[in-house]
Design a protein around this motif. Structure first.
Motif, mmCIF file in Angstrom:
data_model
loop_
_atom_site.group_PDB
_atom_site.id
_atom_site.type_symbol
_atom_site.label_atom_id
_atom_site.label_comp_id
_atom_site.label_asym_id
_atom_site.label_seq_id
_atom_site.Cartn_x
_atom_site.Cartn_y
_atom_site.Cartn_z
ATOM 1 N N ARG A 214 -13.680 15.372 -49.837
ATOM 2 C CA ARG A 214 -14.143 16.741 -49.632
ATOM 3 C C ARG A 214 -14.664 17.275 -50.957
ATOM 4 O O ARG A 214 -14.095 16.992 -52.016
ATOM 5 C CB ARG A 214 -12.995 17.614 -49.116
ATOM 6 N N GLN A 216 -16.948 20.595 -53.184
ATOM 7 C CA GLN A 216 -17.478 21.949 -53.267
ATOM 8 C C GLN A 216 -18.310 22.057 -54.542
ATOM 9 O O GLN A 216 -17.967 21.452 -55.562
ATOM 10 C CB GLN A 216 -16.357 22.993 -53.302
ATOM 11 N N THR A 217 -19.395 22.810 -54.481
ATOM 12 C CA THR A 217 -20.226 23.039 -55.658
ATOM 13 C C THR A 217 -20.194 24.512 -56.039
ATOM 14 O O THR A 217 -20.196 25.392 -55.175
ATOM 15 C CB THR A 217 -21.686 22.621 -55.397
ATOM 16 N N VAL A 218 -20.143 24.763 -57.341
ATOM 17 C CA VAL A 218 -20.174 26.123 -57.883
ATOM 18 C C VAL A 218 -21.269 26.149 -58.940
ATOM 19 O O VAL A 218 -21.333 25.256 -59.792
ATOM 20 C CB VAL A 218 -18.818 26.512 -58.507
ATOM 21 N N ASN A 229 -13.941 17.915 -56.522
ATOM 22 C CA ASN A 229 -13.703 16.762 -55.651
ATOM 23 C C ASN A 229 -12.236 16.698 -55.243
ATOM 24 O O ASN A 229 -11.350 16.834 -56.096
ATOM 25 C CB ASN A 229 -14.049 15.454 -56.371
ATOM 26 N N ASP A 364 -20.190 27.173 -53.184
ATOM 27 C CA ASP A 364 -18.899 27.842 -52.949
ATOM 28 C C ASP A 364 -18.318 27.567 -51.564
ATOM 29 O O ASP A 364 -17.512 28.357 -51.063
ATOM 30 C CB ASP A 364 -19.016 29.361 -53.157
ATOM 31 N N SER A 365 -18.696 26.468 -50.936
ATOM 32 C CA SER A 365 -18.106 26.129 -49.639
ATOM 33 C C SER A 365 -17.719 24.654 -49.639
ATOM 34 O O SER A 365 -18.415 23.817 -50.218
ATOM 35 C CB SER A 365 -19.089 26.418 -48.497
ATOM 36 N N TRP A 366 -16.588 24.356 -48.990
ATOM 37 C CA TRP A 366 -16.108 22.975 -48.922
ATOM 38 C C TRP A 366 -16.856 22.209 -47.839
ATOM 39 O O TRP A 366 -17.143 22.741 -46.769
ATOM 40 C CB TRP A 366 -14.613 22.948 -48.621
ATOM 41 N N ARG A 367 -17.173 20.941 -48.137
ATOM 42 C CA ARG A 367 -17.840 20.081 -47.164
ATOM 43 C C ARG A 367 -17.201 18.696 -47.186
ATOM 44 O O ARG A 367 -16.826 18.196 -48.253
ATOM 45 C CB ARG A 367 -19.336 19.963 -47.478
#
Length: 429
Positions: A214, A216-218, A229, A364-367
């Motif tokens: 999983r 996320q990018t900021v 990560n 700003d969202s988890w994928r």
């Protein structure tokens, strides 16, 4: 048929050659890839192919070979006699996508093994097409994730696999590239830079820890960014993208934390290992050096490895420090053995590109990362430990986040070890 060649010491060798064709006669191939191939005595470049035939001819002449020049891949393959092909091409002028899939697929379907430079494709679907072509041709491909083959990353993998290192808990990777405003937009210069550079980071992460499950990018408006990560086995990692740092600073740094031990790698070459140990109790230790005991000898401390540049050794050259030679050596060995490579095959490339695909989307969202298990971690709140003061018999209470204290006599002890410290009767802090 065996041929006579020169070895590294200038000696004459008789070997069964591995005949290689080269597709793409640009600057990167000339500076880094082909010199690495030339360090492998049995690898002989017999054909060069480029859209500009005169460049292919000049390549052959400058390398001192009698190789044949071509301007069409199929023409080169039709000539026959190739054991493998090295492909070093760029990006499509219109779409910005790497040119590897359409070129490599044609070669693999002809049953010829391929080494291709990174990035292998724009997304995981391009890698899957190449894998299908390899299966159809009964052959394989290896992708140029050079950092995976660098001596320092290889040793780092050995260090963290030691029992004393314990399970890896986290890592922090810093790399000198900006985060684009739209990841995956390869018409954007920053989008293309990100793909070209981040595959280095992603391939090392995949090799050392496996793919994240999983992400996320900021991102800051400046282009500075962080990739978060989470791995299915509980490892957490960050990738700090710092493109505005000084151009004189190291390009990259990786720190790995185990369970009681840690290691760091700076600039891909300067490796430090910190074994389990302690500098003594907090607050009262009078030496910064670890105390010598039966379990902790006098030489306990960090271990450091770095390249040596004073002598004429091959290992001090960039082709060897960065892993260029080692990846080509592995590819030629795989070709000669007729078996797929152990590292950086199309299976690894698919995991790397699935990871990059997961970074595409809103910040700003988890994928989730395709092909990886779901993350289902539980988190437990720690409770204070129970200790009794050996002098007063009174229960000791939590003094701070690390130590316990007897409120009658002031004796303290660590919650992390069996060390007890007498601070003096009646002392309260």
């Amino acid at each position: 048929m065996p041929v006579r060649i020169l070895g590294r010491e200038g000696e004459i060798l008789v070997v069964e050659p591995t005949r290689i064709g080269v597709v793409g006669c640009g600057g990167h191939a000339y500076r880094n890839v082909l010199p690495s191939v030339r360090q492998i005595p049995e690898a002989i470049m017999v054909a060069f192919c480029d859209l500009h035939r005169d460049k292919a001819e000049l390549y052959a002449r400058s390398l001192g070979t009698d190789a044949v020049a071509h301007e069409d891949v199929d023409e080169m393959l039709d000539q026959g006699g190739l054991d493998a092909v090295v492909v070093v091409v760029g990006f499509d002028d219109e779409t910005g996508e790497p040119l590897y899939p359409p070129v490599v697929e044609r070669i693999l379907r002809r049953g010829v093994p391929v080494w291709l430079e990174k990035p292998p494709a724009a997304d995981v679907s391009g890698v899957r097409r190449m894998a299908a072509a390899a299966a159809e041709g009964g052959t394989f491909a290896q992708v140029g994730f050079k950092k995976v083959f660098s001596p320092a990353v290889h040793r780092l993998g050995q260090l963290i696999a030691q029992p004393e290192f314990g399970p890896v808990t986290q890592y922090s990777y810093s790399y000198d590239v900006d985060m684009p405003a739209q990841i995956g937009n390869l018409r954007s210069p920053s989008g293309r830079r990100f793909l070209d550079d981040f595959v280095h980071v992603a391939s090392v992460i995949d090799q050392l820890f496996g793919s994240p499950a999983r992400v996320q990018t900021v991102r800051s408006p400046s282009g500075a960014g962080v990739v978060l990560n989470v791995h299915a086995d509980g490892i957490v990692g960050t990738v700090n993208l710092a493109n505005s740092r000084s151009g004189l600073a190291p390009v990259e740094r990786l720190e790995i934390v185990g369970t009681g031990a840690s290691a760091s790698l700076e600039n891909g070459a300067y490796l430090r290992y910190y074994p389990p140990g302690t500098r003594g109790p907090y607050g009262t230790s009078t030496s910064y050096l670890p105390p010598v005991t039966d379990q902790a000898p006098a030489d306990l401390g960090p271990r450091v490895w770095e390249p040596e540049f004073s002598l004429g050794n091959l290992h001090g050259g960039s082709l060897f420090v960065q892993g260029y030679f080692h990846q080509m050596r592995a590819f030629v060995d795989a070709v000669r053995a007729g078996t797929p490579p152990e590292r950086c095959g199309l299976d690894a490339a698919a995991r790397v590109m699935a990871y990059l695909d997961a970074l595409v989307g809103d910040f700003d969202s988890w994928r989730p990362v395709a092909g990886q298990p779901d993350v289902a971690h539980t988190h437990e709140v720690d409770e204070p430990q129970e200790f009794s003061c050996p002098d007063s018999g009174r229960a000791m209470v939590l003094k701070d986040g690390w130590n316990y204290v007897c409120r009658d006599c002031g004796r303290t002890r660590s919650g992390q070890s069996a060390d007890a410290i007498t601070c003096g009767a009646g002392v309260r802090t």
